[in-house]
Design an enzyme around this catalytic site. Structure first.
Site, short mmCIF file in Angstrom:
data_model
loop_
_atom_site.label_atom_id
_atom_site.label_comp_id
_atom_site.label_asym_id
_atom_site.label_seq_id
_atom_site.Cartn_x
_atom_site.Cartn_y
_atom_site.Cartn_z
N ASP A 9 26.19 17.93 30.51
CA ASP A 9 26.44 18.15 29.07
C ASP A 9 26.36 19.65 28.80
O ASP A 9 25.47 20.11 28.09
CB ASP A 9 25.42 17.37 28.21
N HIS B 123 15.48 24.12 33.66
CA HIS B 123 15.51 22.66 33.87
C HIS B 123 16.59 22.24 34.86
O HIS B 123 16.29 21.72 35.94
CB HIS B 123 15.78 21.96 32.53
O1 LIG Z 1 13.54 21.82 22.95
C1 LIG Z 1 14.51 21.22 23.39
N1 LIG Z 1 15.07 20.21 22.71
C2 LIG Z 1 16.16 19.52 23.19
N2 LIG Z 1 16.73 19.78 24.36
C3 LIG Z 1 16.21 20.76 25.09
C4 LIG Z 1 15.11 21.51 24.65
N3 LIG Z 1 14.84 22.42 25.58
C5 LIG Z 1 15.73 22.23 26.55
N4 LIG Z 1 16.57 21.25 26.25
C6 LIG Z 1 17.68 20.72 27.06
O2 LIG Z 1 17.32 19.41 27.48
C7 LIG Z 1 17.10 19.36 28.90
C8 LIG Z 1 15.62 19.38 29.21
O3 LIG Z 1 14.95 18.47 28.48
C9 LIG Z 1 17.80 20.55 29.45
O4 LIG Z 1 19.09 20.17 29.89
C10 LIG Z 1 17.88 21.53 28.30
O5 LIG Z 1 19.12 22.19 28.25
#
Ligand SMILES: O=c1[nH]cnc2c1ncn2[C@@H]1O[C@H](CO)[C@@H](O)[C@H]1O
Length: 322
Positions: A15, A247
């Protein structure tokens, strides 16, 4: 590009997403793997934009030979109310850079159909690296009962094992995006390695690392430095960490080189409703419970517990600056 023997075939379910872009580029620069396709999903952006960004990133990398299959626009329960993390990645998912639209188009096959086709074509040889909500993978499991045996491994970035989530204290973003799909995947019996934020929060790309990236003339380093600002700004605001969490690159490197992590095994279930919707819970199977429950006889999956963070950051830097 012809693949050498012993090279792992991977499909990236993605994504994009700033850390997705890093993970995709990393895979393209990794001789241990051959990327045989990208499949797209909502999460950081809506699915239509994820497809556009996937095509765009392959054009940046000069790898338009790699097919892109568009995935689901809805959750597995046909939910249309999606949680999109544009506040992490920018409205365009790639750091608000207004890149021109890609020239290429997705193939005429859905993401689940593509996953099933490739798993059948190379039984036991394909690894799916799933970087977003697990809808496409769950659909492939539902549509083809032999998918779980034909697919080699599913390495997924998702879950918060025994730590707080990043959407709320209970849930990590990819699992929260489609908890029902995640529960289908975890209980499917496929060979699964889950890399959760309990692990990826140990892997930080610092402001100094970014400066070093910026000094590189490599095309990926140059491109990433343009889009990374939004991701750094979000982290500076939301966390007290001096840098950003890697991540998706960590999950990608765990797929490429499993010795970078250690893992435990057990059954994982996902809470699908209530205030803990999206919670991932690992049952270590150390107690034999007498009562028959939703946990009884569930297959074991691998859940990452430690990571060699300096080695991951070093590989990310080396391969992206190349
Ligand atoms: O704070 C957040 N809220 C939502 N999505 C996030 C946040 N930080 C990173 N990601 C996204 O969700 C995945 C890791 O959980 C990663 O793919 C990152 O891009």
């Amino acid at each position: 590009m012809a693949a050498a023997a012993g090279v792992k075939k991977i499909i990236i379910d993605t994504d994009p997403g700033i850390d997705d872009a890093m993970a995709i580029f990393l895979a393209l620069r990794s001789p241990e793997v051959e990327v045989i396709g990208l499949t797209t999903i909502y999460g950081n952006v809506y699915t239509t934009l994820a497809t556009r960004n996937a095509l765009h990133l392959l054009e940046v990398a000069d790898r338009t030979d790699i097919p892109v299959a568009e995935g689901s626009h809805l959750t597995i329960t046909k939910g249309t109310k999606l949680r999109i993390a544009d506040f992490v990645h920018g409205a365009d998912g790639l750091g608000n850079q207004n890149f021109p639209p890609p020239q290429g188009k997705p193939i005429d096959m859905s993401a689940p159909d593509f996953l099933i086709e490739q798993a059948n074509l190379y039984p036991g040889k394909v690894t799916v690296v799933a970087l977003g909500p697990l809808t496409n993978v769950a659909l492939a499991i539902q549509q083809d009962p032999s998918f779980i045996k034909n697919i080699g491994q599913i390495v997924l970035l998702g879950g918060a094992f025994a730590v707080n989530g990043n959407v709320n204290p209970a849930a990590e973003a990819n699992i929260f995006g489609d908890p029902d799909a995640a529960d289908i995947v975890f209980t499917s019996g496929a060979d699964i390695l889950a890399v959760g934020i309990n692990v990826t929060h140990q892997v930080v790309l610092t402001d100094a690392d970014r400066d070093k990236l910026a000094s590189s003339t490599g095309i990926f380093a140059q491109y990433l430095c343009k889009i990374l600002d939004v991701y750094f700004n979000y982290h500076h605001e939301a966390y007290s960490t001096k840098g950003v969490y890697l991540h998706d690159p960590t999950a990608m490197l765990a797929a490429i080189n499993p010795s970078l992590i250690t893992y435990t095994e057990g059954a994982v279930r996902v809470q699908t409703n209530g205030i803990t919707r999206g919670l991932t819970l690992l049952y270590n199977k150390q107690k034999r419970f007498a009562e028959i429950t939703e946990w009884t006889d569930q297959p074991s999956v691998k859940v990452a517990v430690t990571v060699d963070a300096p080695a991951v950051v070093k590989l990310v830097m080396e391969r992206l600056m190349d």
